[in-house]
Design an enzyme around this catalytic site. Structure first.
Site, PDB file in Angstrom:
ATOM      1  N   SER A 138      78.051  15.749 136.333  1.00 47.16           N
ATOM      2  CA  SER A 138      77.541  15.955 134.977  1.00 47.16           C
ATOM      3  C   SER A 138      76.425  14.965 134.685  1.00 47.16           C
ATOM      4  CB  SER A 138      78.666  15.781 133.953  1.00 47.16           C
ATOM      5  OG  SER A 138      78.125  15.719 132.640  1.00 47.16           O
TER       6      SER A 138
ATOM      7  N   HIS B  19      75.925  19.976 136.498  1.00 49.37           N
ATOM      8  CA  HIS B  19      76.567  20.331 135.240  1.00 49.37           C
ATOM      9  C   HIS B  19      75.799  19.715 134.069  1.00 49.37           C
ATOM     10  CE1 HIS B  19      80.135  21.663 132.966  1.00 49.37           C
ATOM     11  NE2 HIS B  19      80.029  20.536 132.267  1.00 49.37           N
TER      12      HIS B  19
ATOM     13  N   ASP C 118      75.930  19.145 130.075  1.00 50.27           N
ATOM     14  CA  ASP C 118      76.760  19.146 128.873  1.00 50.27           C
ATOM     15  C   ASP C 118      75.882  19.137 127.628  1.00 50.27           C
ATOM     16  OD1 ASP C 118      79.522  19.071 129.789  1.00 50.27           O
ATOM     17  OD2 ASP C 118      79.020  17.116 130.638  1.00 50.27           O
TER      18      ASP C 118
ATOM     19  N   MET D 257      75.816  19.209 123.548  1.00 54.08           N
ATOM     20  CA  MET D 257      76.650  18.935 122.380  1.00 54.08           C
ATOM     21  C   MET D 257      75.783  18.894 121.129  1.00 54.08           C
ATOM     22  SD  MET D 257      78.970  15.850 123.959  1.00 54.08           S
ATOM     23  CE  MET D 257      79.483  15.887 125.676  1.00 54.08           C
TER      24      MET D 257
ATOM     25  N   HIS E 144      77.178  23.895 129.995  1.00 54.35           N
ATOM     26  CA  HIS E 144      78.398  23.939 129.182  1.00 54.35           C
ATOM     27  C   HIS E 144      78.009  23.698 127.731  1.00 54.35           C
ATOM     28  CE1 HIS E 144      82.517  21.842 128.253  1.00 54.35           C
ATOM     29  NE2 HIS E 144      82.392  22.983 127.621  1.00 54.35           N
TER      30      HIS E 144
ATOM     31  N   MET F  27      78.883  23.040 124.241  1.00 52.65           N
ATOM     32  CA  MET F  27      79.886  22.556 123.286  1.00 52.65           C
ATOM     33  C   MET F  27      79.226  22.529 121.911  1.00 52.65           C
ATOM     34  SD  MET F  27      81.622  19.565 125.617  1.00 52.65           S
ATOM     35  CE  MET F  27      80.176  19.325 126.655  1.00 52.65           C
TER      36      MET F  27
ATOM     37  N   MET G 123      89.151  21.839 129.552  1.00 54.02           N
ATOM     38  CA  MET G 123      88.848  20.463 129.180  1.00 54.02           C
ATOM     39  C   MET G 123      90.119  19.629 129.332  1.00 54.02           C
ATOM     40  SD  MET G 123      85.663  20.345 128.544  1.00 54.02           S
ATOM     41  CE  MET G 123      85.714  18.595 128.063  1.00 54.02           C
TER      42      MET G 123
ATOM     43  N   ASP H 212      87.149  19.567 133.555  1.00 55.57           N
ATOM     44  CA  ASP H 212      86.158  18.600 133.070  1.00 55.57           C
ATOM     45  C   ASP H 212      86.843  17.581 132.167  1.00 55.57           C
ATOM     46  OD1 ASP H 212      84.005  17.230 132.013  1.00 55.57           O
ATOM     47  OD2 ASP H 212      82.966  19.002 131.259  1.00 55.57           O
TER      48      ASP H 212
END
Length: 224
Positions: free
Chosen positions: A9, A34, A36, A38, A67, A69, A138, A177
């Protein structure tokens, strides 16, 4: 035997030398990168968006695993696909029309995945399994890197593996993750995970990110 996939990540990478860090883990045998994302609403942190995803795409030929979020992810799917995302995972908790969102991802040309938080029951995935190309569990509460693995997540991973088998989807990657490192990787893989996301365990390794990837491989007893 199918080797477990390692997906470092970039949340824990050095953004001042992002391309170099990505090239380092790629050379060390990482399988996916990966990303992330957010938004400060669904999770208590703000990270990156399509521009950084595009920079990741330029830096590597590995699959770019995004991903989301974020709230209302359907508003941004096209931007992330345009930026080079190969896979896009959304949260069940943020998608009231989850089938539609997954269809959008597929129609845009990416592979759709669905994620759930530690407190969300696996039953929330039962109706959607025919439509996904990845399930992400998660194993920390999302928002920040470096958190400790929630130990009772192992039972959930085992149950998710059984659910995929029962649904006739054994080849769907089961990604985990949160709190993944040499101390937790083996038990997670033994429970049924096939993709390990690791941020601080890779990019924060005292001997460098390449050794971080190798340490995970060693922990799960796989050489590549």
């Amino acid at each position: 035997m199918i080797l477990t996939l390692i997906a470092p990540s970039i949340l824990s990478a050095d953004f001042g030398r992002l391309a170099e860090d990505i090239n380092t883990v790629e050379s060390a045998g990482a399988d996916w990168i990966h990303v992330d994302v957010m938004d400060g609403h669904f999770v208590p942190n703000i990270t990156i968006g399509p521009l950084v995803t595009d920079a990741v795409r330029v830096a590597t030929d590995l699959p770019v695993d995004v991903h989301l979020m974020i709230e209302s992810p359907e508003r941004y799917l096209g931007e992330f696909v345009k930026a080079g995302a190969d896979r896009i995972t959304v949260h069940q908790e943020t998608c009231p029309h989850l089938h539609r969102t997954l269809q959008q991802i597929r129609e845009l040309g990416a592979l759709p995945g669905v994620s759930i938080n530690p407190s969300t029951p696996l039953s929330a995935l039962e109706e959607i399994l025919p439509d996904v190309d990845l399930v992400l569990l998660m194993t920390v509460n999302p928002g920040f890197g470096g958190q400790a693995f929630i130990s009772n997540s192992l039972r959930k991973i085992e149950a998710a593996r059984e659910m995929l088998e029962s649904a006739g989807r054994p080849d769907v990657p089961l990604q985990v993750d949160g709190g993944i490192g040499p101390g937790t990787a083996k038990s997670v893989v033994e429970a049924g995970a096939t993709v390990l996301v690791a941020g601080s365990a890779v990019f924060g390794h005292p001997e460098g990110a390449a050794e971080g990837v190798r340490a995970l491989r060693h922990a799960i007893g796989e050489a590549k």
